[in-house]
Design a protein around this motif. Sequence first.
Motif, PDB file in Angstrom:
ATOM      1  N   HIS A 181      -2.851   3.298   2.870  1.00 28.28           N
ATOM      2  CA  HIS A 181      -2.069   4.444   2.404  1.00 28.28           C
ATOM      3  C   HIS A 181      -1.592   4.289   0.957  1.00 28.28           C
ATOM      4  CE1 HIS A 181      -2.064   5.276   6.705  1.00 28.28           C
ATOM      5  NE2 HIS A 181      -1.701   6.506   6.397  1.00 28.28           N
ATOM      6  N   THR A 182      -1.973   3.190   0.298  1.00 30.01           N
ATOM      7  CA  THR A 182      -1.497   2.991  -1.083  1.00 30.01           C
ATOM      8  C   THR A 182      -2.609   2.680  -2.079  1.00 30.01           C
ATOM      9  OG1 THR A 182      -0.994   0.661  -0.586  1.00 30.01           O
ATOM     10  CG2 THR A 182       0.819   2.250  -0.381  1.00 30.01           C
ATOM     11  N   ILE A 183      -3.832   2.389  -1.606  1.00 32.34           N
ATOM     12  CA  ILE A 183      -4.947   2.141  -2.515  1.00 32.34           C
ATOM     13  C   ILE A 183      -6.097   3.074  -2.171  1.00 32.34           C
ATOM     14  CG2 ILE A 183      -4.296  -0.294  -2.780  1.00 32.34           C
ATOM     15  CD1 ILE A 183      -6.801  -0.994  -1.055  1.00 32.34           C
ATOM     16  N   SER A 184      -7.063   3.121  -3.073  1.00 31.60           N
ATOM     17  CA  SER A 184      -8.298   3.882  -2.839  1.00 31.60           C
ATOM     18  C   SER A 184      -9.435   2.906  -2.566  1.00 31.60           C
ATOM     19  CB  SER A 184      -8.632   4.730  -4.070  1.00 31.60           C
ATOM     20  OG  SER A 184      -7.600   5.671  -4.324  1.00 31.60           O
ATOM     21  N   GLU A 230     -10.890  -4.861   5.039  1.00 31.94           N
ATOM     22  CA  GLU A 230     -10.700  -3.967   6.183  1.00 31.94           C
ATOM     23  C   GLU A 230     -10.053  -2.657   5.756  1.00 31.94           C
ATOM     24  OE1 GLU A 230      -8.376  -3.809  10.506  1.00 31.94           O
ATOM     25  OE2 GLU A 230      -8.554  -5.724   9.451  1.00 31.94           O
ATOM     26  N   ALA A 231      -9.177  -2.739   4.756  1.00 34.42           N
ATOM     27  CA  ALA A 231      -8.492  -1.540   4.261  1.00 34.42           C
ATOM     28  C   ALA A 231      -9.264  -0.837   3.151  1.00 34.42           C
ATOM     29  CB  ALA A 231      -7.105  -1.923   3.758  1.00 34.42           C
ATOM     30  N   GLY A 232     -10.438  -1.368   2.801  1.00 35.66           N
ATOM     31  CA  GLY A 232     -11.262  -0.724   1.784  1.00 35.66           C
ATOM     32  C   GLY A 232     -11.113  -1.283   0.391  1.00 35.66           C
ATOM     33  N   GLY A 233     -10.303  -2.334   0.232  1.00 38.34           N
ATOM     34  CA  GLY A 233     -10.093  -2.917  -1.084  1.00 38.34           C
ATOM     35  C   GLY A 233     -10.987  -4.109  -1.345  1.00 38.34           C
ATOM     36  N   ALA A 247      -2.882  -3.305  -6.484  1.00 39.95           N
ATOM     37  CA  ALA A 247      -1.867  -3.751  -5.515  1.00 39.95           C
ATOM     38  C   ALA A 247      -1.892  -5.267  -5.434  1.00 39.95           C
ATOM     39  CB  ALA A 247      -2.124  -3.134  -4.140  1.00 39.95           C
ATOM     40  N   MET A 248      -0.863  -5.804  -4.807  1.00 40.10           N
ATOM     41  CA  MET A 248      -0.770  -7.253  -4.611  1.00 40.10           C
ATOM     42  C   MET A 248      -0.161  -7.531  -3.247  1.00 40.10           C
ATOM     43  SD  MET A 248       1.411 -10.060  -6.795  1.00 40.10           S
ATOM     44  CE  MET A 248       1.829 -11.660  -6.077  1.00 40.10           C
ATOM     45  N   GLU A 292       8.569   7.781   2.859  1.00 39.74           N
ATOM     46  CA  GLU A 292       7.732   8.920   3.225  1.00 39.74           C
ATOM     47  C   GLU A 292       6.285   8.501   3.445  1.00 39.74           C
ATOM     48  OE1 GLU A 292       8.402  12.078   4.093  1.00 39.74           O
ATOM     49  OE2 GLU A 292      10.464  11.313   4.092  1.00 39.74           O
ATOM     50  N   VAL A 293       5.807   7.520   2.657  1.00 36.29           N
ATOM     51  CA  VAL A 293       4.438   7.022   2.846  1.00 36.29           C
ATOM     52  C   VAL A 293       4.271   6.457   4.247  1.00 36.29           C
ATOM     53  CG1 VAL A 293       2.776   5.263   2.120  1.00 36.29           C
ATOM     54  CG2 VAL A 293       4.028   6.571   0.395  1.00 36.29           C
TER      55      VAL A 293
END
Length: 385
Positions: free
Chosen positions: A104-107, A128-131, A162-163, A254-255
């Motif tokens: 929900h925070t990276i592309s 797994e999250a696409g990064g 992100a980190m 909200e995220v």
Amino acid sequence: MTVPPLEALPIEELRRRSSTKWRAFPDDVLPLFVAETDFPLAPAITERLRTAVELGDTGYTPPEPGLRAAYSGFAERRFGWQIEQSGIRSTGDVIMGVVELLRHTISPGDRVLITPPVYPPFYDCIPEAGGEVETVPLVETEEGWSLDLLGIEAAFAGGARAMLLCNPHNPTGTVHSRETLAELADIAAGFGAVIISDEIHAPLVHAPTVFTPFLSASKVAAAVGYAVTSASKAYNLAGLKCALMLTASPETTEVVKAMPAEVEWRTGLFGALAGVAAFDPQSDDWLDAMKATLDQNRRLLADLLATHLPKARYRIPDAGYLAWIDLSACGWGDDPADKILRETKVALHHGSAFGEGGSGYVRLNFGCSPEVLTEAITRIGALAG
């Protein structure tokens, strides 16, 4: 009031357990690898789970099992941090929370920083999250391990988005200072980056070191950060599946609120029940007793290594029950855990699994009795001759 140390269960009783620590190897192996501890559960947890079993209370986790109030009270008592209950949401475990936060925070394709040597699942949860994983190794000085803030800044300048922060850090036991965390937040904010802080070992920070939740380090940290934590490491509840995702600003809250309901449905009912009991004030004395035992053991380990394995290099950790030990000088190769298991029947975690800087290292779990710890180091010392 000082509480007496907590006593580990007898090893004969521990071998009746069915968890990974006690089933991964034969009974002649001393298992000091995975992050499980050898102590009885906190009485409040035992009682709550016993009642649930007696009632057949094994259904779905309710929308509000009491975790928000329990954790907010715990954070204020133990860390001096007032977190709004609206900024607390549960899920199955810490890595599950990390994956969902990244989603929900990276592309897809964004680079995410980690700081090796670091918890091995970090290497898997980012893809797994696409990064994509990018590493900025910790810096070791005479004072200890620290974040390479200049390296992190350069990585963000180069496009990282992100980190994943490990605070307290696994495997080194490093606890980052408020000043360091605030500076990290400023760097991230300057590049529009996100910090996700894994704080699962936070309840086990040893005095005089002080733990600072990342979200409390500064207003900027609250704006750029998310945290994930759980009672599972401190209270030995990993199999019950419950973790908390934490936020401290309206935008980040909200995220998390926008995540699918299924993210929270993954919370285990027994994990939620046990987590509420763990974070309750009635479990504080148990936690203090646990920390007293671990404090003794982390120092005992230093003495044992000095006596039986003087070539080993070990910094007493500031948090937790995991020791990061450099055995390079022993001449046992890049992965000494293999030789140690084969020839001494002591199972340690492979240093190479933690990434850059792990060659020649092992990670040892000293969340056990002094007798087991002494036996393990004596066996390994005999291997050194």
